[in-house]
Write a protein that holds these residues in place. Structure first.
Motif, PDB file in Angstrom:
ATOM      1  N   THR A  44     -10.130  -5.831  -0.493  1.00  0.00           N
ATOM      2  CA  THR A  44      -9.481  -4.762  -1.250  1.00  0.00           C
ATOM      3  C   THR A  44      -9.848  -4.841  -2.731  1.00  0.00           C
ATOM      4  N   TYR A  99     -12.652   0.767   4.332  1.00  0.00           N
ATOM      5  CA  TYR A  99     -12.379   1.606   3.168  1.00  0.00           C
ATOM      6  C   TYR A  99     -13.555   2.517   2.833  1.00  0.00           C
ATOM      7  N   ASP A 117       0.824  -1.210   0.000  1.00  0.00           N
ATOM      8  CA  ASP A 117       0.000   0.000   0.000  1.00  0.00           C
ATOM      9  C   ASP A 117       0.857   1.259   0.000  1.00  0.00           C
ATOM     10  N   THR A 145     -12.406  -5.041   5.758  1.00  0.00           N
ATOM     11  CA  THR A 145     -11.734  -4.255   4.735  1.00  0.00           C
ATOM     12  C   THR A 145     -12.711  -3.374   3.978  1.00  0.00           C
TER      13      THR A 145
END
Length: 440
Positions: A421, A357, A53, A353
């Motif tokens: 992701t 996000y 990342d 996740t």
């Protein structure tokens, strides 16, 4: 008479997909851009961001600030960046990952990232802001953070133990003690290196000493919550995630570091066990407690509040952090019902996740990395991983999770993060710009 033909005309529908790549906002890169990228990468490493990342983030910043051909290599403690036309490669050693991660600092670092990608600051302003962030004092005083560490231990103890008031009281006292000592120990010193094993040893002596009485029925489940912030759940999961993403050096080194820290903690507990003479069947017993419907959820709430206080959460971020932790824990429970406890972390990490996000785009919400760290402590590789590896190393007759089971749990959570992701990146490409989702 000829038959009349009817034709149905439907409006054309095109699904517009946004690009995950950023566009340059300046034409010429600043002479200090390389220095800014190195400092920014070091700051991202110090708050626990995965190397994959970090490299993606630095690349977006470099493109936005006029240097799309910048080459970079990110390791757990080292940043290598080469600018086009330079005759030398600039490098810097990042702050020790073993130091305390402050959530207020993490939020400010990601605010610098957002402003840099949007072209709202140049390299000089970015360097100045990163310097102020590094020098800023913690948001909360020491006694508040100590209280928070005790509450976090109590919350995790409630999830593991249920409503045993005496055990929860011990977990709070021991957790507050560990939090107070952690604030005194300076990162990067020999004391900081020896702190996990020494803390596990001293606390185990106290808890196993109480095992001779009827005060503590399951000493290990009282001891582990106090060691919550020393558990390497995030390092283990992030290491597997980096390996899956192709960052072999970063993933392998982080994975080995996490396993070593887990073994050190287990060594301190086993050393105390051998000195106190408590049978392993008594000291390392870990039975599933019959919990009420509300008790583990109350534990998650206390854990969230404690982590928020100890790690100095940004203003207005407590509610968002709590939502993410509840979603992660709920996803893990749902995964346990659908599959087994070994693979329950897959669904929990996927939900974690996605929610983290999505939530980070709301006003006042913390960046996703702030929510990942406590969630990894709450999920399987945290407390239950230490319990399992300690029971396995004791060689006793205690029913314990095998090492392959623990490894399977870590891998399932890492895969859950990768799946979450990937799904989020697809969502980002199709939602409108007004949603202001942050690219990852």
């Amino acid at each position: 008479m000829s038959a009349r033909r009817w034709r149905l005309h439907l409006p054309a529908f095109t699904l517009r997909r946004r690009s995950l790549e950023v566009e340059p906002v300046v034409d010429t890169a600043s002479e200090r851009l390389q220095e800014f990228l190195v400092l920014l990468g070091s700051a991202l490493l110090s708050i626990g961001t995965a190397a994959t990342d970090i490299q993606r983030t630095l690349k977006r910043v470099a493109v936005a600030l006029g240097s799309p051909r910048t080459a970079m290599f990110v390791f757990p403690t080292l940043i290598l960046i080469r600018m086009p036309g330079d005759t030398e490669t600039r490098f810097d050693v990042a702050e020790s990952p073993g130091g305390e991660v402050r959530f207020d600092r993490a939020a400010q670092v990601y605010a610098v990232v957002d402003r840099a990608v949007a072209g709202q600051l140049d390299a000089d302003e970015g360097i100045e802001q990163l310097g102020r962030i590094a020098a800023a004092p913690p948001r909360f005083r020491g006694w508040v953070r100590t209280l928070g560490h005790g509450l976090a231990a109590t919350g995790l103890g409630l999830v593991l133990l249920g409503g045993d008031a005496v055990s929860l009281l011990y977990a709070f006292v021991l957790g507050a003690l560990v939090g107070a000592v952690k604030l005194v120990v300076r990162p990067g010193t020999y004391a900081a290196v020896l702190f996990p094993v020494a803390t596990a040893f001293v606390l185990a002596l106290v808890v196993f000493g109480l095992a001779h009485t009827t005060v503590v029925s399951e000493p290990l489940q009282v001891l582990v919550p106090a060691l919550v912030t020393l558990l390497p759940g995030a390092a283990l999961t992030t290491g597997v995630q980096e390996l899956a993403a192709g960052d072999v050096v970063a993933g392998a080194s982080r994975l080995v570091s996490g396993i070593a820290q887990l073994v050190f903690l287990a060594f301190g507990i086993l050393a105390a066990l051998s000195m106190t003479g408590v049978p392993a069947s008594t000291a390392l017993a870990s039975t599933a407690t019959s919990l009420g419907a509300f008790q583990p959820w109350l534990g998650v709430l206390l854990f969230s509040l404690g982590i928020f206080l100890y790690h100095c959460g940004p203003p207005r971020s407590l509610a968002f952090l709590t939502v993410v932790l509840l979603a992660a824990y709920g996803g893990q429970l749902a995964g346990a019902v659908l599959t087994s406890s070994v693979y329950s972390g897959l669904l929990g990490a996927t939900v974690l996740t996605l929610v983290a996000y999505l939530v980070q785009t709301l006003r006042g919400a913390p960046p996703a990395v702030v929510c990942f760290l406590p969630a990894f402590w709450l999920l399987v590789p945290g407390a239950t991983g230490l319990i399992g590896i300690t029971q396995t190393a004791s060689g006793g007759t205690v029913q314990s999770a095998s090492l392959p089971t623990i490894a399977g749990s870590i891998v399932s959570i890492a895969l859950g993060v990768l799946i979450g992701t990937a799904v989020y990146r697809q969502v980002f490409t199709i939602v409108p710009d007004r949603w202001r989702l942050r690219p990852v």
